[in-house]
Motif scaffolding. Structure first.
Motif, PDB file in Angstrom:
ATOM      1  N   LEU A 171       0.806  -1.220   0.000  1.00  0.00           N
ATOM      2  CA  LEU A 171       0.000   0.000   0.000  1.00  0.00           C
ATOM      3  C   LEU A 171       0.840   1.271   0.000  1.00  0.00           C
ATOM      4  CD1 LEU A 171      -2.746  -0.976   2.602  1.00  0.00           C
ATOM      5  CD2 LEU A 171      -2.845  -1.194   0.103  1.00  0.00           C
ATOM      6  N   THR A 172       0.338   2.282  -0.703  1.00  0.00           N
ATOM      7  CA  THR A 172       0.871   3.635  -0.625  1.00  0.00           C
ATOM      8  C   THR A 172      -0.069   4.440   0.266  1.00  0.00           C
ATOM      9  OG1 THR A 172       1.902   3.555  -2.809  1.00  0.00           O
ATOM     10  CG2 THR A 172       1.406   5.738  -1.914  1.00  0.00           C
ATOM     11  N   ILE A 173       0.475   4.962   1.358  1.00  0.00           N
ATOM     12  CA  ILE A 173      -0.338   5.637   2.370  1.00  0.00           C
ATOM     13  C   ILE A 173       0.114   7.088   2.477  1.00  0.00           C
ATOM     14  CG2 ILE A 173      -1.026   5.669   4.801  1.00  0.00           C
ATOM     15  CD1 ILE A 173      -0.432   2.645   4.858  1.00  0.00           C
ATOM     16  N   ALA A 174      -0.826   8.006   2.274  1.00  0.00           N
ATOM     17  CA  ALA A 174      -0.539   9.433   2.345  1.00  0.00           C
ATOM     18  C   ALA A 174      -1.160  10.024   3.601  1.00  0.00           C
ATOM     19  CB  ALA A 174      -1.090  10.145   1.107  1.00  0.00           C
ATOM     20  N   ILE A 175      -0.364  10.759   4.360  1.00  0.00           N
ATOM     21  CA  ILE A 175      -0.839  11.482   5.542  1.00  0.00           C
ATOM     22  C   ILE A 175      -0.806  12.965   5.201  1.00  0.00           C
ATOM     23  CG2 ILE A 175      -0.485  11.939   7.996  1.00  0.00           C
ATOM     24  CD1 ILE A 175       0.984   9.271   8.191  1.00  0.00           C
ATOM     25  N   VAL A 176      -1.937  13.642   5.380  1.00  0.00           N
ATOM     26  CA  VAL A 176      -2.099  14.999   4.862  1.00  0.00           C
ATOM     27  C   VAL A 176      -2.466  15.955   5.980  1.00  0.00           C
ATOM     28  CG1 VAL A 176      -3.308  16.446   3.179  1.00  0.00           C
ATOM     29  CG2 VAL A 176      -2.973  14.007   2.700  1.00  0.00           C
ATOM     30  N   GLY A 177      -1.732  17.090   6.065  1.00  0.00           N
ATOM     31  CA  GLY A 177      -2.186  18.151   6.951  1.00  0.00           C
ATOM     32  C   GLY A 177      -1.160  18.607   7.959  1.00  0.00           C
ATOM     33  N   ASP A 178      -1.641  18.867   9.163  1.00  0.00           N
ATOM     34  CA  ASP A 178      -0.829  19.482  10.215  1.00  0.00           C
ATOM     35  C   ASP A 178       0.039  18.428  10.895  1.00  0.00           C
ATOM     36  OD1 ASP A 178       0.236  21.037  12.182  1.00  0.00           O
ATOM     37  OD2 ASP A 178      -1.643  21.409  13.231  1.00  0.00           O
ATOM     38  N   ILE A 179       1.044  17.974  10.185  1.00  0.00           N
ATOM     39  CA  ILE A 179       1.900  16.902  10.684  1.00  0.00           C
ATOM     40  C   ILE A 179       2.792  17.408  11.815  1.00  0.00           C
ATOM     41  CG2 ILE A 179       3.748  15.290  10.020  1.00  0.00           C
ATOM     42  CD1 ILE A 179       2.371  15.461   7.146  1.00  0.00           C
ATOM     43  N   LEU A 180       3.208  18.643  11.749  1.00  0.00           N
ATOM     44  CA  LEU A 180       4.113  19.214  12.750  1.00  0.00           C
ATOM     45  C   LEU A 180       3.537  19.119  14.156  1.00  0.00           C
ATOM     46  CD1 LEU A 180       6.655  20.890  13.493  1.00  0.00           C
ATOM     47  CD2 LEU A 180       5.290  22.941  13.036  1.00  0.00           C
ATOM     48  N   HIS A 181       2.244  19.391  14.322  1.00  0.00           N
ATOM     49  CA  HIS A 181       1.642  19.448  15.650  1.00  0.00           C
ATOM     50  C   HIS A 181       0.901  18.169  16.035  1.00  0.00           C
ATOM     51  CE1 HIS A 181       1.980  23.666  14.237  1.00  0.00           C
ATOM     52  NE2 HIS A 181       2.279  23.912  15.496  1.00  0.00           N
ATOM     53  N   SER A 219       2.661   8.937  15.865  1.00  0.00           N
ATOM     54  CA  SER A 219       2.425   7.542  16.227  1.00  0.00           C
ATOM     55  C   SER A 219       2.117   6.689  15.001  1.00  0.00           C
ATOM     56  CB  SER A 219       1.275   7.450  17.234  1.00  0.00           C
ATOM     57  OG  SER A 219       1.642   8.051  18.466  1.00  0.00           O
ATOM     58  N   GLN A 220       1.351   7.247  14.048  1.00  0.00           N
ATOM     59  CA  GLN A 220       1.053   6.507  12.826  1.00  0.00           C
ATOM     60  C   GLN A 220       2.318   6.145  12.074  1.00  0.00           C
ATOM     61  OE1 GLN A 220      -1.431   9.419  10.995  1.00  0.00           O
ATOM     62  NE2 GLN A 220      -3.355   8.383  11.521  1.00  0.00           N
ATOM     63  N   LEU A 221       3.237   7.077  11.968  1.00  0.00           N
ATOM     64  CA  LEU A 221       4.456   6.835  11.199  1.00  0.00           C
ATOM     65  C   LEU A 221       5.268   5.687  11.793  1.00  0.00           C
ATOM     66  CD1 LEU A 221       5.428  10.520  10.396  1.00  0.00           C
ATOM     67  CD2 LEU A 221       4.946   8.739   8.719  1.00  0.00           C
ATOM     68  N   HIS A 222       5.355   5.639  13.117  1.00  0.00           N
ATOM     69  CA  HIS A 222       6.072   4.526  13.755  1.00  0.00           C
ATOM     70  C   HIS A 222       5.389   3.196  13.461  1.00  0.00           C
ATOM     71  CE1 HIS A 222       9.084   6.811  15.896  1.00  0.00           C
ATOM     72  NE2 HIS A 222       8.166   7.580  16.462  1.00  0.00           N
ATOM     73  N   VAL A 223       4.057   3.159  13.588  1.00  0.00           N
ATOM     74  CA  VAL A 223       3.329   1.906  13.375  1.00  0.00           C
ATOM     75  C   VAL A 223       3.402   1.464  11.919  1.00  0.00           C
ATOM     76  CG1 VAL A 223       1.022   0.883  13.316  1.00  0.00           C
ATOM     77  CG2 VAL A 223       1.755   2.149  15.323  1.00  0.00           C
ATOM     78  N   LEU A 224       3.127   2.378  11.008  1.00  0.00           N
ATOM     79  CA  LEU A 224       3.072   2.012   9.594  1.00  0.00           C
ATOM     80  C   LEU A 224       4.439   1.595   9.071  1.00  0.00           C
ATOM     81  CD1 LEU A 224       0.659   4.833   8.374  1.00  0.00           C
ATOM     82  CD2 LEU A 224       0.104   2.424   8.742  1.00  0.00           C
ATOM     83  N   ARG A 225       5.471   2.287   9.507  1.00  0.00           N
ATOM     84  CA  ARG A 225       6.817   1.898   9.080  1.00  0.00           C
ATOM     85  C   ARG A 225       7.169   0.523   9.634  1.00  0.00           C
ATOM     86  NH1 ARG A 225      12.157   4.956  11.232  1.00  0.00           N
ATOM     87  NH2 ARG A 225      11.283   4.067  13.135  1.00  0.00           N
ATOM     88  N   THR A 226       6.887   0.286  10.913  1.00  0.00           N
ATOM     89  CA  THR A 226       7.234  -0.994  11.535  1.00  0.00           C
ATOM     90  C   THR A 226       6.463  -2.146  10.901  1.00  0.00           C
ATOM     91  OG1 THR A 226       7.720   0.139  13.618  1.00  0.00           O
ATOM     92  CG2 THR A 226       7.372  -2.239  13.727  1.00  0.00           C
ATOM     93  N   LEU A 227       5.210  -1.904  10.533  1.00  0.00           N
ATOM     94  CA  LEU A 227       4.398  -2.956   9.922  1.00  0.00           C
ATOM     95  C   LEU A 227       4.676  -3.137   8.436  1.00  0.00           C
ATOM     96  CD1 LEU A 227       0.955  -2.380  11.693  1.00  0.00           C
ATOM     97  CD2 LEU A 227       2.593  -4.224  12.103  1.00  0.00           C
ATOM     98  N   GLY A 228       5.586  -2.329   7.883  1.00  0.00           N
ATOM     99  CA  GLY A 228       6.059  -2.561   6.524  1.00  0.00           C
ATOM    100  C   GLY A 228       5.219  -1.968   5.425  1.00  0.00           C
ATOM    101  N   ALA A 229       4.526  -0.850   5.691  1.00  0.00           N
ATOM    102  CA  ALA A 229       3.734  -0.205   4.637  1.00  0.00           C
ATOM    103  C   ALA A 229       4.626   0.092   3.436  1.00  0.00           C
ATOM    104  CB  ALA A 229       3.105   1.076   5.161  1.00  0.00           C
TER     105      ALA A 229
END
Length: 330
Positions: A165-175, A181-191
């Motif tokens: 899967l290609t997963i896009a996260i959009v918006g106020d990522i800085l805050h 938390s999503q980035l840690h989970v998705l990277r670890t699960l091998g997205a």
């Protein structure tokens, strides 16, 4: 050893998704899957946490997170206390740790904590008595682990394995503690591919550590994406963030039906809530056939049941299924 794992690598607290191994994350998702079956029965309770007491400590407003934690604990047959922090003794000057130790003296087994300060949940976890668990329901800009887990669980249930899967996260990522938390989970699960789409002023430094591709152009970032996770514009955490206006933000980064056409044909749209309609999402997209936002809310109950069961309940799936069947037939 992380404060949230015991010597055998089992969950003792859940404070962050950072550093959690893939097999543990997968076990949480698999456990939630078994609870999803229980939640489809006419009797939705199982006796795993009967006699246990869980206290919700929410120092920030919440609807979905607090309510789904409360429902999850009740469906595990735990006793639940929602502490009204605004009228608690902390408003009279009592320290946070003094309040916690007094609550511990009432024989509670776990605290579910939401706090405006990053690191608050870990501070509490380092000071609670042995055998008392802490689950982070969101701390400052740091982490929101159960939200990230329910998002991964929703993606897996709707789209299958994350690897292609290609997963896009959009918006106020800085805050966003959710995005972190999503980035840690998705990277670890091998997205397969992670993309971050935001104005430059809302992109944190060192995003590359997650192996994510960065986009300032919405259409380019959405091209061919299988999953689109829209983030809430964090008004309360945005002092000094150089944004022109909410309407201008929507013109460049709001997800409309037209922009959605750039994504994959079967792409799904997600949002952790609450949705600012006309800011992050066009209402037609939020309520449209690609949206799985309400499924995320439902899945939050199963994920939070799974986390509490694994930490407090000595979980095993056959016992849960048989106990639920017995209560239903009785």
């Amino acid at each position: 050893m992380s404060v949230q794992l015991d010597a055998e690598g089992r969950l003792r607290h859940l404070l962050t998704t950072e550093g959690l191994p893939r097999d543990l994350l997968t076990r949480i998702l698999d456990t939630a899957e078994s609870f999803s079956g229980v939640l489809g029965k006419s009797v939705k309770k199982v006796p795993l946490l009967r006699g246990r007491t869980i206290i919700n400590l929410f120092f920030e407003p919440s609807t979905r997170t607090r309510t789904t934690f409360e429902l999850a604990a009740q469906r595990l047959s735990a006793d639940v206390l929602n502490l009204d922090v605004a009228t608690s003794s902390t408003s009279k000057g009592e320290s946070l740790l003094d309040m916690l130790h007094n609550l511990e003296a009432m024989q509670c087994d776990a605290f579910v904590v939401r706090h405006a300060d990053s690191g608050a949940a870990e501070l509490i976890a380092r000071h609670v008595a042995p055998g008392v668990a802490v689950i982070n329901a969101g701390d400052g800009r740091h982490a929101h682990p159960t939200q990230a887990l329910l998002d991964a669980f929703t993606i897996r249930r709707v789209k299958g394995p994350l690897e292609p899967l290609t997963i896009a996260i959009v918006g106020d990522i800085l805050h966003s503690r959710v995005a972190r938390s999503q980035l840690h989970v998705l990277r670890t699960l091998g997205a397969g591919e992670l993309r971050l789409i935001a104005p430059r002023t809302l992109l944190p430094r060192h995003c590359e550590q997650f192996g994510a591709r960065l986009f300032e152009d919405m259409e380019s970032g959405l091209a061919g994406a299988d999953v689109i996770i829209m983030l809430r514009l964090q008004r309360e955490r945005m002092s000094g963030a150089l944004l022109p206006s909410e309407s201008e933000y929507f013109k460049r980064y709001g997800l409309t039906e037209e922009r959605l056409q750039h994504a994959a044909a079967e792409a799904i749209v997600m949002h952790p809530g609450p949705v600012n309609r006309g800011v992050e999402l066009d209402p037609r997209v939020a309520d449209g056939p690609r949206s799985v936002i309400l499924q995320q809310v439902t899945n939050g109950i199963a994920i939070r049941m799974a986390v509490m069961a694994m930490i407090l309940g000595g979980y095993n799936e056959p016992a849960i299924a048989s106990a639920s069947d017995e209560e239903e037939s009785g």
